[in-house]
Design a protein around this motif. Structure first.
Motif, mmCIF file in Angstrom:
data_model
loop_
_atom_site.group_PDB
_atom_site.id
_atom_site.type_symbol
_atom_site.label_atom_id
_atom_site.label_comp_id
_atom_site.label_asym_id
_atom_site.label_seq_id
_atom_site.Cartn_x
_atom_site.Cartn_y
_atom_site.Cartn_z
ATOM 1 N N PRO A 2 10.568 10.749 -8.007
ATOM 2 C CA PRO A 2 10.517 9.179 -8.331
ATOM 3 C C PRO A 2 11.274 8.355 -7.316
ATOM 4 O O PRO A 2 11.392 7.265 -7.026
ATOM 5 N N THR A 3 12.556 8.936 -6.507
ATOM 6 C CA THR A 3 13.159 8.279 -5.758
ATOM 7 C C THR A 3 12.070 7.850 -4.516
ATOM 8 O O THR A 3 12.583 6.777 -3.779
ATOM 9 N N GLU A 4 11.280 8.627 -4.158
ATOM 10 C CA GLU A 4 10.207 8.118 -3.157
ATOM 11 C C GLU A 4 9.615 6.819 -3.536
ATOM 12 O O GLU A 4 9.637 5.967 -2.720
ATOM 13 N N GLU A 5 9.216 6.538 -4.653
ATOM 14 C CA GLU A 5 8.890 5.217 -5.061
ATOM 15 C C GLU A 5 9.766 4.035 -4.904
ATOM 16 O O GLU A 5 9.550 3.226 -4.691
ATOM 17 N N THR A 6 11.196 4.508 -5.662
ATOM 18 C CA THR A 6 12.213 3.414 -5.368
ATOM 19 C C THR A 6 12.342 2.975 -3.992
ATOM 20 O O THR A 6 12.530 2.098 -3.436
ATOM 21 N N ARG A 7 12.224 3.904 -3.049
ATOM 22 C CA ARG A 7 12.606 3.813 -1.541
ATOM 23 C C ARG A 7 11.400 2.770 -1.148
ATOM 24 O O ARG A 7 11.489 1.760 -0.535
ATOM 25 N N ALA A 8 10.192 3.042 -1.761
ATOM 26 C CA ALA A 8 8.783 2.359 -1.148
ATOM 27 C C ALA A 8 9.082 0.802 -1.518
ATOM 28 O O ALA A 8 8.840 -0.351 -1.033
ATOM 29 N N ARG A 66 0.716 -1.194 -0.004
ATOM 30 C CA ARG A 66 0.019 0.135 -0.072
ATOM 31 C C ARG A 66 0.900 1.298 -0.016
ATOM 32 O O ARG A 66 0.497 2.092 -0.746
ATOM 33 N N GLY A 67 1.957 1.104 0.771
ATOM 34 C CA GLY A 67 2.830 2.295 0.794
ATOM 35 C C GLY A 67 3.489 2.660 -0.873
ATOM 36 O O GLY A 67 3.582 3.823 -1.361
ATOM 37 N N THR A 68 3.820 1.498 -1.415
ATOM 38 C CA THR A 68 4.374 1.544 -2.726
ATOM 39 C C THR A 68 3.277 2.188 -3.810
ATOM 40 O O THR A 68 3.589 3.080 -4.533
ATOM 41 N N ALA A 69 2.145 1.602 -3.511
ATOM 42 C CA ALA A 69 1.123 2.368 -4.404
ATOM 43 C C ALA A 69 0.823 3.791 -4.144
ATOM 44 O O ALA A 69 0.614 4.549 -5.122
ATOM 45 N N ALA A 70 0.860 4.247 -2.772
ATOM 46 C CA ALA A 70 0.637 5.684 -2.555
ATOM 47 C C ALA A 70 1.846 6.491 -3.260
ATOM 48 O O ALA A 70 1.764 7.409 -3.645
ATOM 49 N N ALA A 71 3.100 5.921 -3.163
ATOM 50 C CA ALA A 71 4.282 6.614 -3.678
ATOM 51 C C ALA A 71 3.970 6.590 -4.960
ATOM 52 O O ALA A 71 4.552 7.779 -5.552
ATOM 53 N N ALA A 72 3.611 5.524 -5.522
ATOM 54 C CA ALA A 72 3.446 5.648 -7.147
ATOM 55 C C ALA A 72 2.445 6.740 -7.641
ATOM 56 O O ALA A 72 2.674 7.387 -8.601
#
Length: 435
Positions: free
Chosen positions: A188-194, A172-178
């Protein structure tokens, strides 16, 4: 030649923690008779409770069956100790010529004096009590091993469930970051971290699944069943009953299997000393027979009594050895009592500490970590927090869950050790048994 018959009679002697969820952590029900149908562990796919696991282990564990065979063998020792000495039949012939030969037939019967036979039987009975104490120790070890293995498998099962939830949280965190990246609101770094965080939770899930398989194999081994026969475990890892204290704990300590065995060893050593004292009195051999002399043409009766003279050997060395062994057994029993009391109190202290730790984690730390994560997730979606804040809250929540499960594992490990030390007073193999 007239024949003399001496009847001899020989007498035959001797006829023969449960770690309940609402009770003390080691009070478990006794094992069922051998004719009881197999517990639910024997049916693949059925849920397995702690009670069913204990019943199966106490019925099928091979080491426990070996201890039971030792107890059965001790009955033969008692029977043999009560047997009287056999008579001896002797036949002598002087000269080989029929006209001048003399034939003698003698039947000799030893008679034990000084209470040797009773002392032997008493020593054998004390040996049987030691065998029963060994059986009680083995039962306590099997029960403790089953309790430990069951809760290890149950906690491993809970770890898998928690890891699956962690994967869901990370996804869910990855989806939110995406979504935030697609909207151009974060880098986009935030999505990579997720995605890295999600991959980490998936690795932890695979590790938790492997640990669950290992724990299930250990449980099947102590139960003496195939791993395929184990179904899902039915139990709660959250219920942590308070350990016994006060008079209840003192009574359990006084009935500890290791302490009872040490006391039985003292009694056996005392019986061995009594037997050596009885052996200082010599036995009497009574002989009855007849002599047929062909030259005189008649048969003469023979009556004899043989008594050893205790001049040089009064069994003094064996008596001294047995007396000192009795003193040694008494000293060992005293040391065992001190050790059991000290170790049990240490285990009780550990149980109380782990229970307090688990209570704080369950009531304060976990709810707080869950609330912090939910707030950080909502704030991130609303643009109020960065994703590092979400990762930090997520990491804190996962660490709190891991620490909570570790605390539960330590509590149940101590509860199993408590069971091994004190056993179950309602499931004593020698209860109500006349040795």
């Amino acid at each position: 030649m007239r024949r003399t018959c001496v009847p001899l009679l020989c007498a035959a002697l001797i006829s023969p923690l449960a770690h309940g969820q609402a009770a003390t952590p080691v009070a478990v029900p006794p094992a069922p008779p051998a004719s009881t149908p197999a517990a639910s562990a024997s049916t693949a796919g059925a849920t397995l409770t702690l009670d069913a696991a204990l019943q199966t282990a106490l019925r099928q564990n091979p080491l426990l069956r070996a201890a039971e065979a030792e107890v059965a063998a001790s009955r033969g020792t008692i029977d043999q100790a009560g047997v009287r000495p056999n008579p001896t039949l002797g036949v002598d012939q002087e000269d080989t010529r029929r006209e001048t030969r003399t034939s003698t037939v003698v039947l000799s019967q030893p008679f034990e004096l000084g209470g040797k036979r009773a002392a032997r039987v008493e020593l054998a009975r004390r040996g049987r009590e030691v065998a029963l104490a060994d059986l009680a120790i083995r039962r306590a070890e099997v029960r403790a091993g089953t309790i430990y293995a069951f809760f290890e498998a149950l906690i491993a099962q809970e770890r898998v469930r928690a890891a699956e939830e962690s994967v869901g949280i990370a996804a869910r965190g990855t989806a939110a970051a995406a979504r935030r990246v697609a909207a151009g609101k974060v880098s986009p770094t935030e999505e990579t971290r997720a995605r890295v965080a999600e991959a980490t939770t998936r690795i932890e899930l695979r590790q938790a699944q492997a640990d669950r398989q290992v724990a299930q194999r250990a449980l099947s081994l102590v139960m003496g069943v195939a791993e395929a026969a184990l179904g899902p475990l039915d139990g709660s890892v959250d219920a942590l009953p308070a350990p016994p204290a006060g008079d209840g704990l003192a009574q359990r300590v006084s009935q500890a299997p290791m302490l009872r065995r040490a006391q039985r060893e003292v009694q056996r050593a005392d019986a061995a000393y009594a037997l050596e004292r009885a052996r200082r009195i010599p036995d009497v051999v009574v002989s009855l027979g007849a002599t047929r002399a062909q030259e005189v043409g008649r048969t003469q009766p023979l009556i004899g009594v043989s008594i050893p003279l205790p001049i040089f050997n009064t069994n003094q060395g064996a008596q001294l050895e047995a007396l000192r062994r009795r003193d040694a057994a008494q000293a060992i029993a005293e040391a065992e009592e001190q050790r059991v009391r000290t170790e049990v109190q240490q285990i009780v202290d550990m149980l109380q500490a782990r229970a307090s730790e688990a209570q704080v984690l369950r009531q304060e730390v976990l709810p707080g970590a869950q609330s912090a994560y939910e707030a950080a997730s909502r704030g991130f979606e609303l643009g109020k927090f960065g994703f590092l804040d979400v990762l930090d809250a997520q990491r804190t929540l996962l660490q709190a869950r891991t620490q909570y499960l570790r605390s539960l594992a330590e509590f149940n490990r101590a509860a199993a050790e408590f069971e091994r030390r004190l056993g179950n007073p309602d499931d004593r193999p020698d209860a109500g048994t006349q040795p």
